[in-house]
Design a protein around this motif. Structure first.
Motif, PDB file in Angstrom:
ATOM      1  N   SER A  38       0.836  -1.203   0.000  1.00  0.00           N
ATOM      2  CA  SER A  38       0.000   0.000   0.000  1.00  0.00           C
ATOM      3  C   SER A  38       0.873   1.257   0.000  1.00  0.00           C
ATOM      4  O   SER A  38       0.618   2.218  -0.732  1.00  0.00           O
ATOM      5  CB  SER A  38      -0.912  -0.025   1.227  1.00  0.00           C
ATOM      6  N   TYR A  39       1.914   1.256   0.820  1.00  0.00           N
ATOM      7  CA  TYR A  39       2.823   2.398   0.919  1.00  0.00           C
ATOM      8  C   TYR A  39       3.575   2.604  -0.394  1.00  0.00           C
ATOM      9  O   TYR A  39       3.738   3.738  -0.853  1.00  0.00           O
ATOM     10  CB  TYR A  39       3.791   2.187   2.090  1.00  0.00           C
TER      11      TYR A  39
ATOM     12  N   ASP B  75       1.301   4.288  -2.737  1.00  0.00           N
ATOM     13  CA  ASP B  75       1.192   5.701  -2.378  1.00  0.00           C
ATOM     14  C   ASP B  75       2.417   6.492  -2.831  1.00  0.00           C
ATOM     15  O   ASP B  75       2.292   7.626  -3.296  1.00  0.00           O
ATOM     16  CB  ASP B  75       1.002   5.872  -0.872  1.00  0.00           C
TER      17      ASP B  75
ATOM     18  N   TYR C 107      -0.546  14.852   1.166  1.00  0.00           N
ATOM     19  CA  TYR C 107      -1.241  13.676   0.627  1.00  0.00           C
ATOM     20  C   TYR C 107      -1.687  12.759   1.763  1.00  0.00           C
ATOM     21  O   TYR C 107      -2.859  12.394   1.854  1.00  0.00           O
ATOM     22  CB  TYR C 107      -0.316  12.933  -0.344  1.00  0.00           C
ATOM     23  N   PHE C 108      -0.759  12.387   2.636  1.00  0.00           N
ATOM     24  CA  PHE C 108      -1.103  11.462   3.714  1.00  0.00           C
ATOM     25  C   PHE C 108      -2.070  12.086   4.717  1.00  0.00           C
ATOM     26  O   PHE C 108      -3.018  11.435   5.153  1.00  0.00           O
ATOM     27  CB  PHE C 108       0.156  10.955   4.423  1.00  0.00           C
TER      28      PHE C 108
ATOM     29  N   THR D 100      -5.526   6.176   2.206  1.00  0.00           N
ATOM     30  CA  THR D 100      -4.890   6.770   1.040  1.00  0.00           C
ATOM     31  C   THR D 100      -5.303   5.959  -0.183  1.00  0.00           C
ATOM     32  O   THR D 100      -5.989   4.939  -0.047  1.00  0.00           O
ATOM     33  CB  THR D 100      -3.367   6.733   1.200  1.00  0.00           C
TER      34      THR D 100
ATOM     35  N   GLY E 220      -3.415   4.073  -1.931  1.00  0.00           N
ATOM     36  CA  GLY E 220      -2.819   2.746  -1.763  1.00  0.00           C
ATOM     37  C   GLY E 220      -3.641   1.865  -0.838  1.00  0.00           C
ATOM     38  O   GLY E 220      -3.846   0.681  -1.104  1.00  0.00           O
ATOM     39  N   LYS E 221      -4.138   2.436   0.235  1.00  0.00           N
ATOM     40  CA  LYS E 221      -4.984   1.670   1.154  1.00  0.00           C
ATOM     41  C   LYS E 221      -6.321   1.318   0.496  1.00  0.00           C
ATOM     42  O   LYS E 221      -6.868   0.243   0.727  1.00  0.00           O
ATOM     43  CB  LYS E 221      -5.203   2.443   2.453  1.00  0.00           C
TER      44      LYS E 221
END
Length: 191
Positions: free
Chosen positions: A66-67, A70, A113-114, A124, A126-127
């Motif tokens: 996920s990270y 992102d 963003y985060f 996010t 990615g999540k």
């Protein structure tokens, strides 16, 4: 053996049924080897302790992928918006100092963003792709102070001591150092 409990159905299940639930072939939730039929959606911000205990904590590899996703999104934002803007303003892109204009701009992109995605969506991009979300351990709403502390101070410390991210693989609640500081964790979203 089936029992009724507050309008929900609970029964003992076999390992094969547990696997089906975990793979998403069943809408039931497994908690301590017991199936709980619960079809309520919890997309709202606060999640009670009872509900939280029914979530699956996201492990190291899910959070890692996920990270990475992102980081690809943030890199794309920088390449589509920040870098062309710097070229348009004839600002240097090759400065490597910590306080160079390009370093500050890309750091702002990263943290904004985060912070904004976590505050407004609890996840996010990615999540979202991997079906994860950030929740408060206590079941409270994610407040600005919690998110800012998690994303700025917690991430800075976790990056400084890389062990902060590796802790996710070993702690029972699958929390990184930044999660521990902010009383948050990342869980799989319920379908």
């Amino acid at each position: 053996m089936e029992t009724k409990n507050n309008g929900t159905e609970n029964k003992e299940i076999s390992p094969a049924e547990t696997k089906a639930v975990l793979e998403g072939h069943n809408d039931n939730i497994v908690h301590n080897g017991t199936v709980h039929s619960d079809h309520q959606e919890h997309d709202n911000v606060g999640i009670s302790n009872k509900q939280q205990s029914l979530h699956y904590n996201a492990g190291f590899w899910m959070r890692f992928w996920s990270y990475l996703f992102d980081l690809a999104v943030i890199g794309s934002i920088n390449r589509i918006i920040i870098y062309p803007l710097f070229r348009l303003l004839d600002l240097p892109l090759k400065d490597s100092g910590m306080f160079a204009a390009i370093s500050i701009a890309t750091a702002c992109t990263f943290y904004l963003y985060f912070v904004l995605m976590t505050k407004y969506f609890h996840k996010t991009l990615g999540k979202m792709v991997f079906g994860l979300r950030v929740i408060n351990i206590k079941g409270d709403q994610l407040t600005w102070s919690t998110i800012l502390f998690r994303e700025f101070i917690g991430r800075f410390i976790s990056k400084f001591f890389m062990i902060g991210y590796i802790l996710v693989a070993f702690l029972p609640k699958k929390q990184g150092l930044h999660d521990i500081f902010a009383d948050t964790t990342v869980v799989h979203e319920r379908k």
